[in-house]
Each structure stands twice: as C-alpha cells, then as structure tokens.
Design a protein around this motif. Structure first.
Motif, PDB file in Angstrom:
ATOM      1  N   VAL A  17      -5.595   2.782  -4.456  1.00 26.55           N
ATOM      2  CA  VAL A  17      -6.181   1.768  -4.411  1.00 26.55           C
ATOM      3  C   VAL A  17      -5.085   0.540  -4.310  1.00 26.55           C
ATOM      4  O   VAL A  17      -4.153   0.557  -4.902  1.00 26.55           O
ATOM      5  N   SER A  20      -2.604   0.174  -7.427  1.00 24.22           N
ATOM      6  CA  SER A  20      -2.296   1.286  -8.149  1.00 24.22           C
ATOM      7  C   SER A  20      -0.778   1.612  -8.332  1.00 24.22           C
ATOM      8  O   SER A  20      -0.251   2.392  -8.866  1.00 24.22           O
ATOM      9  N   GLY A  21      -0.051   0.574  -7.534  1.00 24.56           N
ATOM     10  CA  GLY A  21       1.541   0.791  -7.548  1.00 24.56           C
ATOM     11  C   GLY A  21       2.076   1.325  -6.631  1.00 24.56           C
ATOM     12  O   GLY A  21       3.374   1.711  -6.776  1.00 24.56           O
ATOM     13  N   LYS A  22       1.604   1.325  -5.503  1.00 23.88           N
ATOM     14  CA  LYS A  22       2.276   2.035  -4.157  1.00 23.88           C
ATOM     15  C   LYS A  22       3.701   1.291  -3.617  1.00 23.88           C
ATOM     16  O   LYS A  22       4.631   2.119  -3.706  1.00 23.88           O
ATOM     17  N   SER A  23       3.673  -0.236  -3.725  1.00 24.97           N
ATOM     18  CA  SER A  23       4.737  -0.895  -3.450  1.00 24.97           C
ATOM     19  C   SER A  23       5.847  -0.561  -4.312  1.00 24.97           C
ATOM     20  O   SER A  23       7.016  -0.402  -4.283  1.00 24.97           O
ATOM     21  N   ASP A  79       3.364   2.735   3.191  1.00 26.25           N
ATOM     22  CA  ASP A  79       2.627   1.923   2.037  1.00 26.25           C
ATOM     23  C   ASP A  79       1.717   1.285   2.442  1.00 26.25           C
ATOM     24  O   ASP A  79       1.672  -0.010   2.897  1.00 26.25           O
ATOM     25  N   ARG A 117      -3.771  -5.389 -13.193  1.00 24.80           N
ATOM     26  CA  ARG A 117      -2.733  -5.774 -12.419  1.00 24.80           C
ATOM     27  C   ARG A 117      -2.946  -6.677 -11.105  1.00 24.80           C
ATOM     28  O   ARG A 117      -2.163  -7.592 -10.862  1.00 24.80           O
ATOM     29  N   ARG A 121      -1.392 -11.083 -10.107  1.00 23.77           N
ATOM     30  CA  ARG A 121      -0.969 -10.974  -8.787  1.00 23.77           C
ATOM     31  C   ARG A 121      -1.156 -12.344  -8.094  1.00 23.77           C
ATOM     32  O   ARG A 121      -2.276 -12.721  -7.885  1.00 23.77           O
ATOM     33  N   ASP A 162       5.128   7.514 -13.631  1.00 27.77           N
ATOM     34  CA  ASP A 162       6.240   7.052 -14.279  1.00 27.77           C
ATOM     35  C   ASP A 162       7.167   8.150 -14.238  1.00 27.77           C
ATOM     36  O   ASP A 162       8.506   8.137 -14.046  1.00 27.77           O
TER      37      ASP A 162
HETATM   38  P1  GTP Z   1      -1.632  -3.049  -2.728  1.00 26.03           P
HETATM   39  O1  GTP Z   1      -0.281  -3.596  -1.911  1.00 26.03           O
HETATM   40  O2  GTP Z   1      -2.545  -4.436  -2.932  1.00 26.03           O
HETATM   41  O3  GTP Z   1      -2.702  -2.017  -1.947  1.00 26.03           O
HETATM   42  O4  GTP Z   1      -1.122  -2.529  -4.190  1.00 26.03           O
HETATM   43  P2  GTP Z   1       0.148  -1.652  -4.584  1.00 26.03           P
HETATM   44  O5  GTP Z   1      -0.670  -0.268  -4.793  1.00 26.03           O
HETATM   45  O6  GTP Z   1       1.144  -1.754  -3.548  1.00 26.03           O
HETATM   46  O7  GTP Z   1       0.451  -2.112  -5.964  1.00 26.03           O
HETATM   47  P3  GTP Z   1       1.863  -2.842  -6.501  1.00 26.03           P
HETATM   48  O8  GTP Z   1       2.917  -1.845  -6.317  1.00 26.03           O
HETATM   49  O9  GTP Z   1       2.003  -4.198  -5.986  1.00 26.03           O
HETATM   50  O10 GTP Z   1       1.496  -2.941  -7.771  1.00 26.03           O
HETATM   51  C1  GTP Z   1       0.685  -3.790  -8.392  1.00 26.03           C
HETATM   52  C2  GTP Z   1       1.157  -4.628  -9.566  1.00 26.03           C
HETATM   53  O11 GTP Z   1       1.365  -3.759 -10.659  1.00 26.03           O
HETATM   54  C3  GTP Z   1       2.553  -5.320  -9.415  1.00 26.03           C
HETATM   55  O12 GTP Z   1       2.582  -6.612 -10.048  1.00 26.03           O
HETATM   56  C4  GTP Z   1       3.428  -4.205 -10.097  1.00 26.03           C
HETATM   57  O13 GTP Z   1       4.627  -5.156 -10.604  1.00 26.03           O
HETATM   58  C5  GTP Z   1       2.483  -3.808 -11.257  1.00 26.03           C
HETATM   59  N1  GTP Z   1       2.829  -2.524 -11.235  1.00 26.03           N
HETATM   60  C6  GTP Z   1       2.825  -1.452 -10.351  1.00 26.03           C
HETATM   61  N2  GTP Z   1       3.125  -0.221 -10.792  1.00 26.03           N
HETATM   62  C7  GTP Z   1       3.707  -0.566 -12.006  1.00 26.03           C
HETATM   63  C8  GTP Z   1       4.138   0.379 -13.223  1.00 26.03           C
HETATM   64  O14 GTP Z   1       4.488   1.506 -12.964  1.00 26.03           O
HETATM   65  N3  GTP Z   1       4.227  -0.086 -14.271  1.00 26.03           N
HETATM   66  C9  GTP Z   1       4.056  -1.603 -14.468  1.00 26.03           C
HETATM   67  N4  GTP Z   1       4.220  -2.013 -15.809  1.00 26.03           N
HETATM   68  N5  GTP Z   1       3.690  -2.275 -13.549  1.00 26.03           N
HETATM   69  C10 GTP Z   1       3.583  -1.840 -12.510  1.00 26.03           C
END
Ligand code: GTP
Ligand code: MG
Length: 170
Positions: A17, A20-23, A79, A117, A121, A162
């Motif tokens: 979703v 979730s931290g994909k990027s 991604d 999260r 953003r 992690d």
């Molecule tokens: P979309 O692009 O909207 O689909 O989200 P995404 O799944 O790509 O999420 P993204 O990686 O952008 O992470 C969202 C936010 O959470 C960002 O500000 C990241 O810095 C934070 N974040 C992601 N993964 C982690 C993690 O493993 N630990 C921490 N502390 N923050 C994280």
C-alpha cells in the motif's frame, strides 16, 4: 537477517500500500537505474507525480521501460503499489514475453504505520479511504499472488522488512 532470493536478470515486483515503504526499500537495495516507479513515469508524461489523469500513459511508459530492460537482460524492479491482480498480470505478461523470471516482494505493514507515514509526507495527500482500500485489495489477492509468481516473499511488519537481505540468483 532474512535472505530473499531474486532473479539476477529478471523482474522484481514490489507490492504494498501507499506508505508501506516500497520506494525506500527500492533505494536501499537497488541501483537507481534498476528501479522503475509509477511516480517517475507519471511525472515523465505530465510534469506532475500525482496527476491521476496521466495514469494510462504513465503505465504504458513503465511497461515499455520494463520490457526493454528485460529484453536487454537487466534486473528490473517495479516500484508501484501492484495491489490489484490486474496490474500484476500486465507486468507478468511483459516478463513472460521476454522469457524473464519474475518474483514478488510484498511489504505488509500495519495500517496505522502506512497512514502515519503518509500523513508526514509533503508529497502525498491521500483521501482517508485509500490505504484501507489498498489493504483490502492486497489481502484479497494474496492467495492468487502465490499462483501468479514462481517466488513470492512476504515481509510482514517493519522489522522483517528491515532485516531483508536480497540475494540475486542466476
Ligand atoms: P507510495 O509511493 O505512496 O506508494 O508509498 P511507498 O510504499 O513508496 O512508501 P515510501 O517508501 O515513500 O515511504 C513512505 C514514508 O515512510 C517515507 O517518508 C519514508 O521515509 C518512510 N519509510 C519508508 N520505509 C521506512 C522504514 O523502513 N523505516 C522508517 N523509519 N521509515 C520508512
Ligand atoms: Mg513510492
């Protein structure tokens, strides 16, 4: 640590979703050129990462890049949320066409983690129903995900995500 085998010259589909931290995961584990994101492609065809009207053109570009890279034997990571079976099916069709192996990595974080999260953003202003809906789509499709891909890694929770170490396999 948890070792995840991935195809060295194939397709890696991230699934999760928004928030979730994909990027973040993609940046941590891959070179920038190995990662093709829906955000990048949307911006490339509209000058606006969040222009939903550009989605069709953005995914056409994404598929084109994925196809070209796989044909050239390059490891390629997608991604995008990929929570809908339909979105995965089109990527799998591209991989099949190019005789490339495909694997999926699911990033499954608790709903509140993704929501918190995203709230922090500056680049995301999601309606409140979006993350719950994406989680439902993901849950509903988890079983078929295992049929779609030869290899599926499901990482549940922030700690498992992690602890992941990726091992490219030829
Ligand atoms: P979309 O692009 O909207 O689909 O989200 P995404 O799944 O790509 O999420 P993204 O990686 O952008 O992470 C969202 C936010 O959470 C960002 O500000 C990241 O810095 C934070 N974040 C992601 N993964 C982690 C993690 O493993 N630990 C921490 N502390 N923050 C994280
Ligand atoms: Mg992202």
């Amino acid at each position: 640590t948890r070792e995840l085998k991935i195809p060295a010259t194939g397709l890696v589909v991230l699934v999760g979703v928004s928030g979730s931290g994909k990027s973040h995961f993609a940046r941590r584990h891959f070179r920038p050129t190995q990662v093709v994101s829906s955000d990048f492609c949307r911006a490339a065809v509209s000058d606006d990462e969040s222009d939903q009207a550009a989605t069709g053109d953005a995914f056409e570009l994404l598929h084109h890049i994925v196809r070209t890279r796989l044909r050239r034997g390059l490891l390629t990571v997608v991604d995008a949320t990929n929570v809908q079976p339909r979105s995965r099916e089109s990527l799998l069709a591209v991989a099949r066409d190019q005789d490339a192996l495909a694997c999926a990595i699911v990033l499954d974080v608790p709903e509140h983690v993704a929501v918190e999260r995203n709230a922090a953003r500056p680049d995301r202003d999601l309606a409140p129903h979006v993350v719950p809906r994406q989680r439902r789509e993901l849950r509903r499709g988890l079983k078929s995900l295992h049929r779609e891909f030869k290899r599926v890694h499901v990482l549940t929770g922030v700690d498992e995500i992690d602890a992941a170490v990726l091992v490219p396999e030829r």
